[in-house]
Design a protein around this motif. Structure first.
Motif: not given
Length: 491
Positions: A283-294
């Protein structure tokens, strides 16, 4: 006297210049090759015996002795494209049962299949999951077809995705390279010995079938299946080791945050899908930090990334009232199959694709995964990650993923997601060739490489719609005009 004359003629034939019969000089073109994108310039290319033997740059070139001349009219000459994610034996819109029941329709489709990939410039394809190597061999005997490479039979954890979609009585025959899981011994037929289904043995089997890569999966499931078994890190490590030992590219199906993190940590070479499922972060609208880390790991490790956005549009086709009216469909599938798509029987997959929802709700339901994958691609493109061009054609038994056309639409998806035309061009040429160990043969216009070339009116570095302006192709040096490849071309 007659004998002497015959001897003279024979002697003359023996001394015909080497290039007279098998050399082609393509001239008056603008060269567009991914290793020299900063130097799009006039030039010429000499082909002999299906290979590029010389690349000449400059507006004025002296034709090589004995070579036939082809005037490119100032158009753009590029290397042929590579689609590194296809499934050649599947017929779009048909279940496996229908492929048997509608054998004539299937055969008509197979006859057109290689020509449809060529129609949109795909002179090389890589099948990531082969059910029948004999089918690949038969396709390779087609008089005009792309170069076909494959991963052999995929390495699937016993009873996991995608063998879970087949009845237990069939699934182990359809996926003979499954990985034995001792924890599931009671659910594996006794005829299959554990020692014959290790990662090492399975990889060796794939290699022996001519595979250049290994395909495996990390997928808990979707739709009605959500708790499928997945391999442990230890088992995945064995798959990684087996791929390396055989000199094969490791491709991993994963489209979730968890799955992509698992595969990247396990040192996969290629991720076979975009991340359209964000698990608890959906449900996050902005690319989350956890996904950016991957994704940062993907970039740092140089993992090849196939967004395959068109997979989602392939499902959406069943709730898109305009899809079957697209005139481009008739360029890539026979009229008989296109007509069948319009029948109730031909639309059988609509229920599964839409999940019982109305057309409007089903379309809206795909908005979130589409937004997710676009955000991921935008981030990777901004960091100039190793994005690879692959379509997953067809990703399911959907008539929304058609050969050739699916690739052209995917290029537009990638452009809308933030990739530049130059990034898309590289993804479909040299980046794919390098990722799958094919760069000595394919991916650029350089001496020694296979003469797979496209002549198009517009530059692909300016607009992805240039790929619909192809005029002429050379496939292994064999010349063909694009319109001769269309399914609706009168033969």
């Amino acid at each position: 006297m007659k004998k002497s004359l015959f001897g003279c003629l024979f002697a003359l034939l023996l001394h015909v210049p080497a290039g007279a019969s098998n050399s082609l000089w393509i001239t008056n073109v603008k060269l567009v090759s991914p290793e020299r994108l900063d130097m799009v310039e006039p030039g010429s290319v000499l082909i002999e015996d299906g290979r590029i033997v010389k690349v000449m740059r400059g507006a004025r070139q002296r034709p090589p002795a004995g070579a036939r001349r082809f005037d490119g009219k100032g158009y753009f000459l590029t290397p042929g494209l590579i689609d590194s994610h296809v499934h050649l034996q599947s017929v779009p819109g048909m279940s496996f049962e229908q492929m048997g029941e509608k054998a004539k329709l299937a055969q008509e489709y197979y006859k057109q299949l290689p020509r449809s990939f060529l129609y949109y410039g795909y002179t090389s394809v890589i099948d990531l999951a082969v059910f029948d190597v004999g089918f690949i061999d038969r396709l390779r005997r087609a008089p005009l077809r792309p170069d076909v490479f494959h991963c052999g039979s995929p390495l699937v954890l016993a009873n996991g995705y995608p063998m879970s979609y087949f009845p237990p009585s069939q699934r182990f025959k359809v996926f003979p390279n499954f990985i034995y899981d001792p924890a599931q011994a009671a659910a594996i037929p006794a005829e299959y010995a554990p020692r014959e289904h290790t990662s090492a043995v399975d990889a060796a089997r794939a290699k022996a079938s001519g595979a250049v890569c290994i395909k495996t999966f990390f997928e808990h499931g979707f739709g009605s299946q959500h708790s499928l078994p997945v391999m442990s890190r230890e088992v995945y490590g064995e798959v990684r080791k087996a791929a390396s030992a055989n000199g094969m590219t490791l491709v991993t199906h994963a489209n979730t945050l968890e799955g992509q993190g698992f595969a990247v940590n396990g040192n996969t070479d290629v991720l076979a899908h975009g991340m359209w499922r964000w698990d608890r972060l959906n449900n996050e609208q902005v690319l989350p930090a956890e996904i950016r880390a991957v994704l940062d790991q993907v970039i740092a490790k140089g993992v090849g990334y196939q967004p395959t956005i068109q997979v989602l549009y392939g499902l959406r086709a069943y709730v898109d009232p305009d899809w079957l009216g697209d005139p481009r469909i008739r360029k890539v599938v026979p009229a008989s199959l296109a007509a069948w798509f319009h029948t109730p029987e031909g639309k059988w997959f609509r229920q599964e694709a839409a999940g019982g929802e109305s057309d409007e709700d089903a379309r809206r339901g795909l908005d979130v995964p589409l937004r997710h994958v676009r955000q991921v691609v935008s981030y990777l493109a901004s960091k100039d990650a190793k994005i690879l061009f692959g379509t997953d054609t067809p990703s399911a038994p959907t008539y929304g993923n058609l050969p050739g056309l699916n690739g052209y639409l995917e290029m537009q998806n990638l452009r809308e997601a933030g990739m530049t035309p130059a990034q898309i061009f590289k993804a479909a040429t040299i980046s794919n060739a390098r990722a799958f160990g094919l760069a000595a043969q394919l991916g650029s216009i350089e001496p020694g490489k296979t003469a797979n070339l496209l002549l198009m009116r517009q530059s692909p570095l300016e607009d992805v719609r240039a790929y619909d302006t192809i005029v002429t192709l050379w496939v292994g040096g064999k010349q063909v005009e694009r319109e001769q490849l269309a399914a609706d071309h009168a033969r």
